[in-house]
Enzyme design. Structure first.
Site, PDB file in Angstrom:
ATOM      1  N   SER A  61      -7.098   0.867  40.199  1.00  0.00           N
ATOM      2  CA  SER A  61      -7.975  -0.048  41.191  1.00  0.00           C
ATOM      3  C   SER A  61      -7.653   0.147  42.639  1.00  0.00           C
ATOM      4  O   SER A  61      -8.530  -0.346  43.604  1.00  0.00           O
ATOM      5  CB  SER A  61      -7.812  -1.236  40.789  1.00  0.00           C
ATOM      6  OG  SER A  61      -8.881  -1.824  39.668  1.00  0.00           O
ATOM      7  N   LYS A  64     -10.419   1.368  44.776  1.00  0.00           N
ATOM      8  CA  LYS A  64     -11.450   0.563  45.197  1.00  0.00           C
ATOM      9  C   LYS A  64     -11.361   0.500  46.714  1.00  0.00           C
ATOM     10  O   LYS A  64     -12.447   0.277  47.367  1.00  0.00           O
ATOM     11  CB  LYS A  64     -11.414  -0.674  44.327  1.00  0.00           C
ATOM     12  CG  LYS A  64     -11.738  -0.807  42.883  1.00  0.00           C
ATOM     13  CD  LYS A  64     -11.556  -2.116  42.383  1.00  0.00           C
ATOM     14  CE  LYS A  64     -12.113  -2.299  41.059  1.00  0.00           C
ATOM     15  NZ  LYS A  64     -11.205  -1.956  39.753  1.00  0.00           N
ATOM     16  N   TYR A 187     -17.172   6.209  39.109  1.00  0.00           N
ATOM     17  CA  TYR A 187     -16.121   5.209  39.159  1.00  0.00           C
ATOM     18  C   TYR A 187     -14.810   5.624  38.328  1.00  0.00           C
ATOM     19  O   TYR A 187     -13.723   5.492  38.850  1.00  0.00           O
ATOM     20  CB  TYR A 187     -16.708   3.867  38.696  1.00  0.00           C
ATOM     21  CG  TYR A 187     -15.596   2.659  38.259  1.00  0.00           C
ATOM     22  CD1 TYR A 187     -15.000   2.031  39.478  1.00  0.00           C
ATOM     23  CD2 TYR A 187     -15.335   2.329  37.222  1.00  0.00           C
ATOM     24  CE1 TYR A 187     -14.070   1.007  39.244  1.00  0.00           C
ATOM     25  CE2 TYR A 187     -14.274   1.410  37.045  1.00  0.00           C
ATOM     26  CZ  TYR A 187     -14.104   0.799  38.119  1.00  0.00           C
ATOM     27  OH  TYR A 187     -12.902  -0.242  37.805  1.00  0.00           O
ATOM     28  N   TYR A 239      -7.370  -9.672  43.011  1.00  0.00           N
ATOM     29  CA  TYR A 239      -7.933 -10.619  41.946  1.00  0.00           C
ATOM     30  C   TYR A 239      -7.668 -11.786  42.032  1.00  0.00           C
ATOM     31  O   TYR A 239      -7.392 -12.651  42.959  1.00  0.00           O
ATOM     32  CB  TYR A 239      -7.964  -9.867  40.568  1.00  0.00           C
ATOM     33  CG  TYR A 239      -7.635  -8.412  40.462  1.00  0.00           C
ATOM     34  CD1 TYR A 239      -8.724  -7.489  40.966  1.00  0.00           C
ATOM     35  CD2 TYR A 239      -6.363  -7.852  39.891  1.00  0.00           C
ATOM     36  CE1 TYR A 239      -8.502  -6.218  40.776  1.00  0.00           C
ATOM     37  CE2 TYR A 239      -6.168  -6.460  39.934  1.00  0.00           C
ATOM     38  CZ  TYR A 239      -7.091  -5.700  40.429  1.00  0.00           C
ATOM     39  OH  TYR A 239      -6.832  -4.340  40.243  1.00  0.00           O
ATOM     40  N   VAL A 257      -4.138  -1.187  37.883  1.00  0.00           N
ATOM     41  CA  VAL A 257      -3.289  -1.227  36.548  1.00  0.00           C
ATOM     42  C   VAL A 257      -2.394  -0.097  36.082  1.00  0.00           C
ATOM     43  O   VAL A 257      -1.614  -0.046  35.098  1.00  0.00           O
ATOM     44  CB  VAL A 257      -4.162  -1.704  35.334  1.00  0.00           C
ATOM     45  CG1 VAL A 257      -4.782  -2.866  35.377  1.00  0.00           C
ATOM     46  CG2 VAL A 257      -5.311  -0.309  35.079  1.00  0.00           C
TER      47      VAL A 257
HETATM   48  N1  GLN Z   1      -9.997   1.671  35.465  1.00  0.00           N
HETATM   49  C1  GLN Z   1      -9.646   0.170  35.143  1.00  0.00           C
HETATM   50  C2  GLN Z   1     -10.815  -0.720  34.863  1.00  0.00           C
HETATM   51  O1  GLN Z   1     -11.674  -0.151  35.299  1.00  0.00           O
HETATM   52  C3  GLN Z   1      -9.264  -0.208  36.743  1.00  0.00           C
HETATM   53  C4  GLN Z   1      -8.591  -1.596  36.635  1.00  0.00           C
HETATM   54  C5  GLN Z   1      -7.618  -2.117  37.670  1.00  0.00           C
HETATM   55  O2  GLN Z   1      -6.755  -0.893  37.812  1.00  0.00           O
HETATM   56  N2  GLN Z   1      -7.253  -3.387  37.915  1.00  0.00           N
HETATM   57  O3  GLN Z   1     -11.022  -1.394  34.155  1.00  0.00           O
END
Ligand code: GLN
Length: 304
Positions: A61, A64, A187, A239, A257
């Site tokens: 993430s 992002k 993505y 988050y 993650v």
């Molecule tokens: N690839 C993970 C997902 O889309 C990324 C989530 C994350 O790093 N929080 O669920």
């Protein structure tokens, strides 16, 4: 500074008993859990690091924030902020609940639904979106060898149900117009980029330097856009643990993650920490501890 980083790396194993590595795809479940790296990229581009700071891991993430920076370069603010919000969600990173209540407009660009929306915009805007995202990150990190981990990307596609549900719901509301599978593929590829703490800290150094990359002297974002990005990172980057992170660390940040967290000390440095064991919110436990220790050790109070 170097002594502080060495001490944080030496202290990190205290957290190794806690938390679990991400296990929703096999490629991440296999990562060695007890690793720790930390890197600081100063606003002038110089780097200091300790621990496993040159080992590449799945940025997940954290991508992002790269994607939003690219969208802010390529699209008008009106176009972006009509289709994605700027408020903290208070919900898990992959939550679907607010999408239905809010007519398919995700709360912010740093939850999965929001990042899928930003990816949708990039897919519409760019000729070769995946390659352009990779080029953008290579340029930001000044590291031409940065690349996708195709095993991770494929594994995400094989376990896409949850993200696909988010994207199809947004399509049902007319907010995703491209082929959903193309958006998901772009993505998942962004999430699969493999980078080290040093490379990630370099890639966000522009956020500690008024939007200017210290590596080529070019503006990535304007000073106003940089302030906006840092504000969003502070309020939404972790988050439903963003409030706790702001309380403990007090810096704009973005987690993934894969166990990485980047944090920005405006006008001074970007820090990247990595340790794969996660708390229940999906944020690195040793990483957050180290950032708390860093802020304390540097005695900085950007919000004070
Ligand atoms: N690839 C993970 C997902 O889309 C990324 C989530 C994350 O790093 N929080 O669920």
């Amino acid at each position: 500074m170097q002594q502080l980083l060495d001490r944080l790396a030496a202290d990190a194993p205290r957290c190794f008993g806690e938390g679990k590595v991400a296990s929703y795809i096999p490629a991440l479940a296999e990562v060695e859990p007890d690793r720790f790296g930390i890197a600081v990229c100063h606003a002038d581009g110089s780097v200091q690091c300790a621990g496993d700071a040159t080992t590449r891991f799945s940025i997940q993430s954290i991508s992002k924030a790269h994607a939003l920076a690219l969208a802010m370069r390529e699209l008008s603010p009106e176009e972006i902020w009509r289709r994605v919000g700027r408020e903290p969600s208070g919900q898990a990173f992959n939550s679907i609940v607010q999408l239905e209540v809010e007519n398919g407009v995700p709360r912010n660009p740093f939850i999965n639904a929001g990042a899928l929306m930003v990816t949708e915009m990039l897919v519409s805007q760019l000729f070769m979106p995946q390659q352009t995202i990779r080029e953008h990150v290579r340029r930001l990190s000044a590291t031409p060898s940065v690349d996708f981990d195709e095993t991770v990307a494929r594994s995400e596609m094989d376990h896409k149900a949850h993200n696909a549900a988010l994207a199809y719901l947004m399509q049902a509301y007319g907010n995703i117009r491209n082929d959903v599978e193309v958006v998901l593929d772009a993505y998942f590829h962004s999430c699969s980029l493999a980078m080290s703490c040093v490379e990630l800290a370099r890639s966000f150094a522009f956020l500690a330097n008024h939007g200017v990359s210290p590596f080529d002297g070019q503006a990535v974002l304007s000073p106003v856009q940089t302030r906006q990005m840092n504000a969003l990172l502070l309020t939404c980057g972790l988050y439903d643990a963003a409030g706790d992170f702001a309380w403990r660390v007090g810096l704009p940040g973005k987690s993934g993650v894969g166990g990485g967290i980047i944090a920005i000390l405006p006008r001074r440095m970007c820090i990247c920490v990595w340790s794969p064991r996660l708390d229940s919110y999906g944020n690195s436990i040793a990483g957050r501890h180290a950032l708390e220790g860093l802020v304390e050790g540097l005695n900085v109070t950007p919000l004070g």
